[in-house]
Design an enzyme around this catalytic site. Structure first.
Site, PDB file in Angstrom:
ATOM      1  N   ASP A 148      53.661  57.715  32.681  1.00 17.05           N
ATOM      2  CA  ASP A 148      54.718  59.361  32.662  1.00 17.05           C
ATOM      3  C   ASP A 148      56.028  58.778  31.779  1.00 17.05           C
ATOM      4  O   ASP A 148      56.628  57.982  31.793  1.00 17.05           O
ATOM      5  CB  ASP A 148      54.231  59.590  33.535  1.00 17.05           C
ATOM      6  CG  ASP A 148      54.779  61.601  33.497  1.00 17.05           C
ATOM      7  OD1 ASP A 148      54.589  61.580  32.426  1.00 17.05           O
ATOM      8  OD2 ASP A 148      55.813  62.045  34.665  1.00 17.05           O
ATOM      9  N   SER A 149      56.468  60.353  31.433  1.00 17.85           N
ATOM     10  CA  SER A 149      57.533  60.406  30.712  1.00 17.85           C
ATOM     11  C   SER A 149      58.194  59.709  31.691  1.00 17.85           C
ATOM     12  O   SER A 149      59.500  59.448  31.860  1.00 17.85           O
ATOM     13  CB  SER A 149      58.382  61.330  29.739  1.00 17.85           C
ATOM     14  OG  SER A 149      57.624  62.616  30.693  1.00 17.85           O
ATOM     15  N   CYS A 189      50.427  61.564  32.184  1.00 17.29           N
ATOM     16  CA  CYS A 189      51.228  62.788  31.760  1.00 17.29           C
ATOM     17  C   CYS A 189      49.962  63.637  31.111  1.00 17.29           C
ATOM     18  O   CYS A 189      49.263  63.257  29.712  1.00 17.29           O
ATOM     19  CB  CYS A 189      52.210  61.825  31.026  1.00 17.29           C
ATOM     20  SG  CYS A 189      52.726  62.685  29.749  1.00 17.29           S
ATOM     21  N   GLU A 204      63.542  66.436  37.152  1.00 15.70           N
ATOM     22  CA  GLU A 204      63.685  65.573  37.387  1.00 15.70           C
ATOM     23  C   GLU A 204      65.234  65.721  38.436  1.00 15.70           C
ATOM     24  O   GLU A 204      65.143  64.834  38.950  1.00 15.70           O
ATOM     25  CB  GLU A 204      64.002  64.535  36.197  1.00 15.70           C
ATOM     26  CG  GLU A 204      62.728  64.481  35.339  1.00 15.70           C
ATOM     27  CD  GLU A 204      62.089  63.070  35.779  1.00 15.70           C
ATOM     28  OE1 GLU A 204      62.494  61.889  36.519  1.00 15.70           O
ATOM     29  OE2 GLU A 204      60.793  62.591  34.911  1.00 15.70           O
ATOM     30  N   CYS A 223      50.721  69.920  33.925  1.00 10.77           N
ATOM     31  CA  CYS A 223      52.023  69.015  33.442  1.00 10.77           C
ATOM     32  C   CYS A 223      52.187  68.201  35.103  1.00 10.77           C
ATOM     33  O   CYS A 223      51.653  68.808  35.992  1.00 10.77           O
ATOM     34  CB  CYS A 223      53.678  69.764  33.394  1.00 10.77           C
ATOM     35  SG  CYS A 223      54.766  68.525  33.815  1.00 10.77           S
ATOM     36  N   HIS A 281      54.254  67.287  36.679  1.00  7.40           N
ATOM     37  CA  HIS A 281      55.333  66.802  37.573  1.00  7.40           C
ATOM     38  C   HIS A 281      55.613  68.094  37.964  1.00  7.40           C
ATOM     39  O   HIS A 281      55.630  68.392  39.240  1.00  7.40           O
ATOM     40  CB  HIS A 281      57.047  67.373  36.488  1.00  7.40           C
ATOM     41  CG  HIS A 281      57.653  65.817  35.720  1.00  7.40           C
ATOM     42  ND1 HIS A 281      56.889  65.387  34.861  1.00  7.40           N
ATOM     43  CD2 HIS A 281      58.537  65.333  36.128  1.00  7.40           C
ATOM     44  CE1 HIS A 281      57.507  64.058  34.268  1.00  7.40           C
ATOM     45  NE2 HIS A 281      58.753  64.342  34.858  1.00  7.40           N
TER      46      HIS A 281
HETATM   47  N1  DGL Z   1      55.013  64.243  32.990  1.00  5.57           N
HETATM   48  C1  DGL Z   1      54.498  65.498  31.747  1.00  5.57           C
HETATM   49  C2  DGL Z   1      53.756  66.054  31.329  1.00  5.57           C
HETATM   50  O1  DGL Z   1      52.896  65.879  32.546  1.00  5.57           O
HETATM   51  C3  DGL Z   1      55.639  65.438  30.880  1.00  5.57           C
HETATM   52  C4  DGL Z   1      56.711  66.592  31.249  1.00  5.57           C
HETATM   53  C5  DGL Z   1      57.357  65.901  29.859  1.00  5.57           C
HETATM   54  O2  DGL Z   1      58.054  64.400  30.008  1.00  5.57           O
HETATM   55  O3  DGL Z   1      58.392  66.738  29.414  1.00  5.57           O
HETATM   56  O4  DGL Z   1      53.258  66.487  30.618  1.00  5.57           O
END
Ligand code: DGL
Length: 273
Positions: A13-14, A77, A157, A191, A193
């Protein structure tokens, strides 16, 4: 059985969002070993172009194959799944490559009663229309309303999971989606996150809206794919290897709280891809 069964599964993931998927994978596949990469030098992915995200995903997968000899890749992600899944599947034909969008879309389609699904995701995922396509491919009569919620990525984050500011930003993003007539009865956390904010999101929406996150569905899909290809591990798992592309400190602080596992500099390695 070959050594390939004992090879790790690559997950990326990022940032820390993909840990929601890693947790579900570790629960469903306790015998498997994992290598998790957080591309912290290049977060957020959600504001980047499709071409940039595809390039990042290719670099990560090449590195996973070269250095870690992974037996499967999970794109934990949504943004990278939306932009890069088919490119990675075409380039890396020797290993199964899975994304998170189709399992979430399937779960949402099974749950909705009024056939109106809301999706919250990054700007990039919303722009790609990947959820609309996945949901309407399953059922054409379903309406999809999407909202980009990029700020929520930064709040996660930052570790602001329980905070008045986070609550008011959740409200600001969700209010337009859930006002008026015939509002959605299902919300997809599009997402990885966002599951970290699930209690606060559910608190705002109340009991009439089902909130879907893909982690456990993704984990089940990985299990059946490995089973089909006879790739399941038959030995005990090794400790998860954590890799970051920027300094480990920031990742260690937030990831440790979330994983409930004391991470330190010995367990998190800084790499460049
Ligand atoms: N967690 C990521 C997603 O599911 C990316 C969040 C990001 O880096 O903008 O899209």
């Amino acid at each position: 059985m070959t050594n390939l069964n004992e090879a790790p599964i690559g997950v990326f993931d990022s940032g820390i969002g993909g840990l929601t998927v890693l947790n579900a994978l570790r629960q469903t596949l306790p015998q498997e070993s994992f290598v998790y990469l957080a591309d912290t030098a290049r977060i957020p992915y959600g504001t980047k172009s499709r071409e940039a995200v595809i390039q990042y995903a290719q670099q990560i997968c090449r590195q996973f194959i070269r250095r870690h000899r992974i037996k499967a890749l999970v794109i934990a992600c949504n943004t990278a799944s939306a932009h890069a899944l088919s490119t990675l599947q075409q380039e890396f034909t020797d290993i199964p490559v899975l994304g998170v969008i189709i399992p979430s879309a399937m779960a949402a389609v099974n749950v909705t009663r009024n056939r109106h699904i809301a999706v919250i995701a990054t700007e990039g995922t919303v722009r790609s229309k990947a959820y609309e396509e996945a949901i309407t491919a399953l059922n054409k009569s379903i309406r999809v309303s999407s909202q980009a919620c990029q700020l929520l990525v930064s709040l996660v984050e930052e570790g602001w999971l329980e905070d008045d500011i986070t609550d008011s930003i959740i409200q600001r993003y969700l209010k337009p989606l859930f006002s008026g007539d015939n509002t959605p009865d299902t919300l997809v956390l599009g997402c990885t996150h966002f599951p970290l904010l699930k209690p606060r999101i559910e608190n705002y929406l109340g009991k009439n809206v089902s909130v879907i996150d893909s982690a456990s569905n993704v984990a089940k899909e990985v299990f059946s794919l490995l089973e089909q290809r006879q790739l399941l591990s038959t030995v005990h798992s090794k400790p998860t290897q954590f890799l970051v592309t920027d300094s480990p400190q920031r990742f260690i602080a937030t990831a440790s709280i979330f994983l409930g596992e004391g991470l330190d500099e010995n367990k998190v390695q800084h790499i460049s891809v």
